[in-house]
Scaffold this motif. Sequence first.
Motif, mmCIF file in Angstrom:
data_model
loop_
_atom_site.group_PDB
_atom_site.id
_atom_site.type_symbol
_atom_site.label_atom_id
_atom_site.label_comp_id
_atom_site.label_asym_id
_atom_site.label_seq_id
_atom_site.Cartn_x
_atom_site.Cartn_y
_atom_site.Cartn_z
ATOM 1 N N GLY A 18 0.798 -1.218 0.000
ATOM 2 C CA GLY A 18 0.000 0.000 0.000
ATOM 3 C C GLY A 18 0.830 1.268 0.000
ATOM 4 N N VAL A 19 0.247 2.344 -0.510
ATOM 5 C CA VAL A 19 0.863 3.668 -0.528
ATOM 6 C C VAL A 19 -0.163 4.669 -0.008
ATOM 7 C CG1 VAL A 19 1.888 5.481 -1.955
ATOM 8 C CG2 VAL A 19 2.316 3.079 -2.506
ATOM 9 N N GLU A 20 0.280 5.574 0.879
ATOM 10 C CA GLU A 20 -0.611 6.573 1.449
ATOM 11 C C GLU A 20 -0.475 7.893 0.704
ATOM 12 O OE1 GLU A 20 -0.756 8.798 5.657
ATOM 13 O OE2 GLU A 20 -1.250 6.656 5.774
ATOM 14 N N THR A 41 -7.176 11.879 2.709
ATOM 15 C CA THR A 41 -6.038 10.960 2.652
ATOM 16 C C THR A 41 -6.532 9.557 2.346
ATOM 17 O OG1 THR A 41 -4.799 12.290 4.251
ATOM 18 C CG2 THR A 41 -4.091 10.008 3.951
ATOM 19 N N ARG A 42 -5.821 8.881 1.452
ATOM 20 C CA ARG A 42 -6.198 7.518 1.072
ATOM 21 C C ARG A 42 -4.987 6.609 1.136
ATOM 22 N NH1 ARG A 42 -10.291 7.360 -2.983
ATOM 23 N NH2 ARG A 42 -9.747 5.176 -3.310
ATOM 24 N N ARG A 43 -5.190 5.378 1.554
ATOM 25 C CA ARG A 43 -4.168 4.342 1.436
ATOM 26 C C ARG A 43 -4.656 3.378 0.377
ATOM 27 N NH1 ARG A 43 0.238 2.456 3.932
ATOM 28 N NH2 ARG A 43 0.686 0.223 3.841
ATOM 29 N N THR A 45 -4.049 0.194 -2.639
ATOM 30 C CA THR A 45 -3.335 -1.022 -3.025
ATOM 31 C C THR A 45 -3.885 -1.478 -4.369
ATOM 32 O OG1 THR A 45 -4.938 -2.434 -1.882
ATOM 33 C CG2 THR A 45 -2.998 -1.750 -0.623
ATOM 34 N N THR A 82 5.716 2.693 -5.467
ATOM 35 C CA THR A 82 5.389 4.117 -5.460
ATOM 36 C C THR A 82 5.849 4.785 -6.740
ATOM 37 O OG1 THR A 82 5.577 4.161 -3.041
ATOM 38 C CG2 THR A 82 5.632 6.269 -4.180
#
Length: 225
Positions: A18-20, A41-43, A45, A82
């Motif tokens: 995952g990436v925030e 804000t979103r995390r 995948t 990322t």
Amino acid sequence: MPPSSPELAELTEWSATGVELELSRDYEPTTVRVPGMSLGTRRITGAWEPVVAEFYRLGVRQVRLADPVDLCPDAGVVAARTLVLIRELTAYAISVEWVARCHDGCAGRGLFNHLYPPARVDGVGDDAAVRGWQTSFFLGMCVSRRGPGFTEVRDRRLGTLEMYTIDEPAHLTAITELTEGVPAGQLPVPVRQELTEARLVAEQSGYLWWLPTWAYRWPSPALSV
């Protein structure tokens, strides 16, 4: 050939990374502070291509990454994923506020100069390479587009135009797989070597991924790209 069980497990781990992100409707600092411009804000995948397409449809035009991103070949899975995400965001002309890190000088080799440039690169003593990245960047610097039975690449990362028309079936299959990233051992060695020599793929943390941005929309007249 479908991936074996170990390769499938690797791909599952890769896509689950995952990436925030902080999302905004605009990239201008004053405008961003206007109520309603922040999209939170979103995390995230999974596969980046449909995620970023949905962001664009929802009006996202600027993204901020919370954590620095390593550029070097020994970067971890999160950094590699990322960078693939930054490639997709760049393809949609979504600006990216981020910080890069480099310890082996790779930031000055121009491999990633077609990606939205970072605010700074930590670990680089002389920031000339960073300034060059920031001043030379334009949308479509290294762009690929799909045609019926071929993929065309236009690459200006080194200053002059390099053009590739790829129509070999094994290469086209590889490009499809590389869009989201695959374990390095999954690609046929000759295909991997040719794409690497042409600077069209990056290898990090045991994975390979496609470097050129896809031409989802032309940001400027086609002849200038």
